[in-house]
Write an enzyme that holds these catalytic residues in place. Structure first.
Site, short mmCIF file in Angstrom:
data_model
loop_
_atom_site.label_atom_id
_atom_site.label_comp_id
_atom_site.label_asym_id
_atom_site.label_seq_id
_atom_site.Cartn_x
_atom_site.Cartn_y
_atom_site.Cartn_z
N CYS B 164 0.80 -1.22 0.00
CA CYS B 164 0.00 0.00 0.00
C CYS B 164 0.84 1.27 0.00
O CYS B 164 0.30 2.38 0.12
CB CYS B 164 -0.97 -0.04 1.17
SG CYS B 164 -2.05 -1.48 1.03
N HIS B 297 -1.76 9.14 5.00
CA HIS B 297 -2.08 7.77 4.58
C HIS B 297 -3.53 7.50 4.96
O HIS B 297 -4.26 6.90 4.20
CB HIS B 297 -1.12 6.79 5.24
CG HIS B 297 -1.24 5.40 4.71
ND1 HIS B 297 -1.08 5.10 3.38
CD2 HIS B 297 -1.51 4.22 5.33
CE1 HIS B 297 -1.25 3.78 3.20
NE2 HIS B 297 -1.52 3.23 4.36
N HIS B 332 -9.37 2.89 0.13
CA HIS B 332 -7.96 2.55 0.15
C HIS B 332 -7.63 1.77 -1.13
O HIS B 332 -7.97 0.59 -1.24
CB HIS B 332 -7.64 1.72 1.40
CG HIS B 332 -6.17 1.52 1.62
ND1 HIS B 332 -5.22 1.84 0.67
CD2 HIS B 332 -5.49 1.04 2.69
CE1 HIS B 332 -4.02 1.55 1.15
NE2 HIS B 332 -4.15 1.07 2.36
#
Lengths: 403, 421
Positions: B164, B297, B332
């Site tokens: 990620c 994030h 995400h």
């Protein structure tokens, strides 16, 4: 690239685990003659299946038996190689840092296909039972950088952790990445190489592509030269190999003997002219990558004593690679086929070849040879890898000289 | 090495809230959500039913018929985003052809739909059930290969599977390739698709929220997975100037670190993330006082939010730098996340608009942050940081700046030292 010192080697291969055991096996380099007995998956459904696994692989011997349960084979191979490399290079002694520190050492590791073992296991549960029952502890293993992440956790490597993926070229590309990371001060030292694990999915995939050696009894009796000329098909392999790579000055200040130096890198991508084909062996890309790597090292083609090639038994790719080597280095240069001995380990392949190069630069005779014979003590090794899509990479290694 | 400025001259986006940078950023600025019921597979029995799927993307609008045959959905999105970025950069095709152009793409799983198809066929019908033509499409490095084929790039073609944080890894390393003199132009970024296995995996990790992603909110319930592709064109300053290109932003630098702590959870003391952010600043030749905005994030998990709050407090001290998470809108997007966010950072520099964190209702008192709450804010946007954390303990922070505001480039090291050690 700037010349970089190799001060350690961690290797888990079909021919031995650890630098000493691996080098001992290389004293008589010969094509793989293992039984081909499959330990990593149930091969009863595949009569004639022959692969080059790491035999009797027992990670607990190196890692202890705690914490191994949810790790997949790829992770175990890589973590063992990581531990061996850290100790071989003297960064650690008895599991503790003695030179450098966790926040200054990192890892840059190639892998081509990720943990197919984990992906297919979870897919199997999801397809045959229900996705609600997949094991959450194994889910993280499906991401391609999982094995690298575990290597950092087990060996406390915090400077950086970069997983690299470029098929068969990945481990050589990792050298170029590492050179840049050292140059920019992102780490003081890096473990550089690759890992790939045997799995049923890997075997089935390459088998369905018709890429594996034919099911004939005598294939193992063919010499590497015969195999290369006949395109007998690849012998699928596995393993993990990591070189401890650092700036010359650090190796000197640590008082470490350099096993070899990395001094040049080249890569090129030249797809087919027509849009139809995806798989493409490109001799032009290999030629350019090799010539660039030699120039990058500040050498000329005549300096290369032997090539650690990616020749694997895949006819079209082997022919393209050998043709490129001949165009750059002439027809008499000695060419070895590490994969004849260690199997085709894909993302780890270039790292296995570099590990062999380290041995040759340390005085062992190169082999198994598919062309020529080295005429002198090996001072310079070119390592070549062909990608499946028109890509190719090359690295130049040299025997350590006084700096 | 390091004496060349690296400029961003074009960006391309495939996202759940719009194709192309204008649609994408307009939606971000308006606080629109791209979360909707999952359509690409049957999620009815999985306990969670929404994701940030890109429903408006039709590969055939962007790819040739031969490209359509060779690509899975992830490569198709990558190629589409690359074409948008190239068009945005206004770069002539002949300037992309040849050995001085590299392609570096980040991802978590790459062609996840291809491997799922292969697996399902194998599991149901045995090895002979596997369509041979599908096998070459599951390669480790196909995302950049397809882009390089399309544009004639002959330099490095590399995939960085950094989970990620992959977008930041790719863009940072792409900038390094230029600074190291190994390329003049790098097409870089990251891509990911929503797929059943990874969707189920996050559900099984109890990490997935039922309907909304609420970063930094006390009542957050977890992540919502999304998909997309964000690509940027990086050029050496010399190359950009020679062709008269307009720079949208400069890549100041980046920082990497690894927690070496847990495969999925960030280290609770956030020391790795802090090191990465400090390194990004040092690599850019600036201190924390220069930073105007941080793209978080911000996944919507408590572990992430607390770690990020620690990073902000440690790096910026008492100064509260505005921070926001676009994951509240697009979910995400895993490997693609930090690349889509990098594009947002470039647009923030271009427009002075900080995208909001939507669904921010009850501030978490343990996250003492200046969150851009629910509506966009305008402000100074000369220097923007893009933070990312990932499975494997991977941390990466990129630093983007308005062209001309960073100090002149000198050979510089990520630990702050200037010149060669």
């Amino acid at each position: 690239m700037r010349s970089r010192a190799i001060t350690g080697l961690g290797i888990v291969s079909t021919a031995g685990i650890g630098r000493e055991s691996f080098f001992r096996a290389l004293e008589s380099p010969a094509p793989f003659t293992g039984t081909g007995r499959v330990e990593s998956f149930d091969a009863t459904a595949y009569p004639g299946c022959r692969v080059a696994e790491v035999p009797d692989f027992d990670p607990a011997k190196y890692l202890g038996d705690k914490g191994l349960r949810t790790l997949d084979r790829l992770t175990k191979l890589l973590v063992v190689a990581t531990r061996l490399a850290m100790h071989d290079a003297g960064f650690k002694k008895d599991g503790l840092y003695v030179q450098s520190s966790a926040d200054r050492v990192g890892i840059c590791c190639s892998n081509a296909y990720g943990s197919l073992e984990a992906i297919t296991e979870l897919d199997r549960v999801a397809t045959l039972e229900d996705a609600r029952y997949i094991n959450p502890a194994k889910f993280p293993n499906t991401v391609a950088n999982s094995a690298s992440g575990y290597a950092s956790i087990w060996e406390d490597l915090r400077a950086l952790n970069v997983a690299v993926s470029d098929g068969n070229c990945g481990a050589l590309d990792a050298v170029a990445c590492a050179d840049i990371f050292l140059e920019t001060g992102r780490a003081d030292a890096l473990l550089v190489g690759g890992a790939e694990a045997m799995s049923e999915a890997l075997y089935v995939g390459f088998s369905r592509l018709g890429a594996l050696e034919p099911k004939v009894k005598d294939v193992s009796t063919l010499s590497p030269r015969q195999r290369a000329s006949r395109g007998a098909g690849a012998l699928l392999g596995e393993g993990a190999a990591l070189l401890a790579v650092e700036p010359m000055e650090l190796a000197a200040s640590r008082g470490r003997r350099r096993l070899a130096d990395l001094s040049g890198y080249g890569t090129a991508f030249l797809p087919p002219d027509h849009e139809g084909a995806l798989i493409h062996p490109s001799p032009e890309a290999m030629e350019r990558a090799l010539a660039d790597a030699i120039a990058d090292a500040g050498l000329s083609p005549a300096d290369v004593d032997v090539v650690a090639s990616g020749v694997s038994g895949l006819g079209a790719f082997d022919r393209a690679e050998l043709a490129a080597i001949e165009r750059v280095l002439g027809k008499d240069v000695a060419v070895a086929a590490p994969k004849a001995m260690l199997g085709e380990s894909l993302g780890a392949g270039g790292a296995m070849a570099m590990a062999m190069g380290v041995a040759w630069l340390g005085g062992l005779a190169p082999g198994p040879l598919v062309r020529g014979t080295p005429g002198r003590r090996v001072r310079t090794v070119a390592v070549t890898s062909m990608g499946f899509y028109g890509n190719a990479s090359a690295v130049v290694m040299q025997a350590p000289r006084e700096t | 090495m390091g004496a060349t400025r690296v400029l961003i001259t074009g960006v391309g986006v495939v996202s759940s809230i719009g194709l192309g940078k204008d649609e994408y950023f307009r939606a971000l600025a308006e606080g629109r959500s791209g979360i909707s019921p999952v359509e690409s597979f049957d999620a009815s029995h999985l306990g969670r039913q929404v994701a940030g799927e890109v429903k408006a993307f039709r590969a055939q609008d962007h790819l040739t018929s031969a490209e359509l045959r060779h690509t899975g959905r992830c490569s198709a999105m990558t190629l589409a985003a690359a074409r948008m970025a190239i068009a945005d950069a206004g770069i002539a095709p002949e300037l992309l052809r040849g050995p001085r152009t590299a392609v570096v793409i980040g991802t978590t799983m790459g062609e996840a739909d291809v491997i799922a198809s292969l697996d399902h066929a194998w599991i149901k019908s045995g090895p002979k059930g596997i369509t041979r033509a599908l096998l070459p499409k599951y390669g480790s490095t196909l995302l950049p290969i397809h882009v390089a084929r399309a544009i004639g790039a002959q330099g490095m073609v590399l995939t960085l599977p950094a989970a990620c944080a992959a977008g930041n890894y790719a863009i940072g390393f792409g900038a390094d390739l230029i600074r190291a003199g190994r390329a003049d132009v790098v097409v870089t970024g990251a891509s990911e698709i929503v797929q059943e296995l990874q969707f189920s995996g996050f559900v099984r990790l109890a990490a997935m929220a039922p309907s909304r992603c609420q970063p930094f909110d006390l009542n957050r319930q977890g992540i919502i997975v999304g998909e997309g592709s964000g690509l940027v064109i990086l050029e050496s300053e010399e190359h950009a100037v020679r062709r008269g290109a307009r720079a949208q932003a400069e890549v100041g630098g980046y920082g990497l670190s690894c927690d070496a702590y847990h495969i999925t959870r960030p280290h609770p003391d956030a020391s790795g993330s802090i090191a990465a952010m400090r390194s990004a600043l040092a690599d850019s030749g600036i201190g924390p006082e220069a930073v105007d905005f941080v793209n978080a994030h911000g996944t919507g998990t408590r572990a992430n939010d607390l770690a990020e709050a620690k990073v902000m407090a440690d790096v910026f001290g008492g100064r509260k730098v505005p921070i926001s998470s676009v994951k509240s809108m697009i979910g995400h997007c895993m490997g693609a996340a930090s690349a889509l966010e990098a594009v947002a950072c470039v647009m923030t520099i271009e427009t002075g608009i900080y995208p909001p964190t939507i669904a921010y209702e009850t501030p978490d008192p343990d996250c003492d942050l200046d969150v851009v709450a629910n509506v966009a804010r305008t402000g100074k946007a000369d220097v923007v940081l893009n933070n990312s954390l990932a499975f494997g303990g991977y941390n990466a922070v990129t630093c983007f700046a308005r062209p001309g505001v960073l100090p002149p480039p000198v050979p510089r090291r990520a630990n702050g030292a200037v010149g060669h050690a």
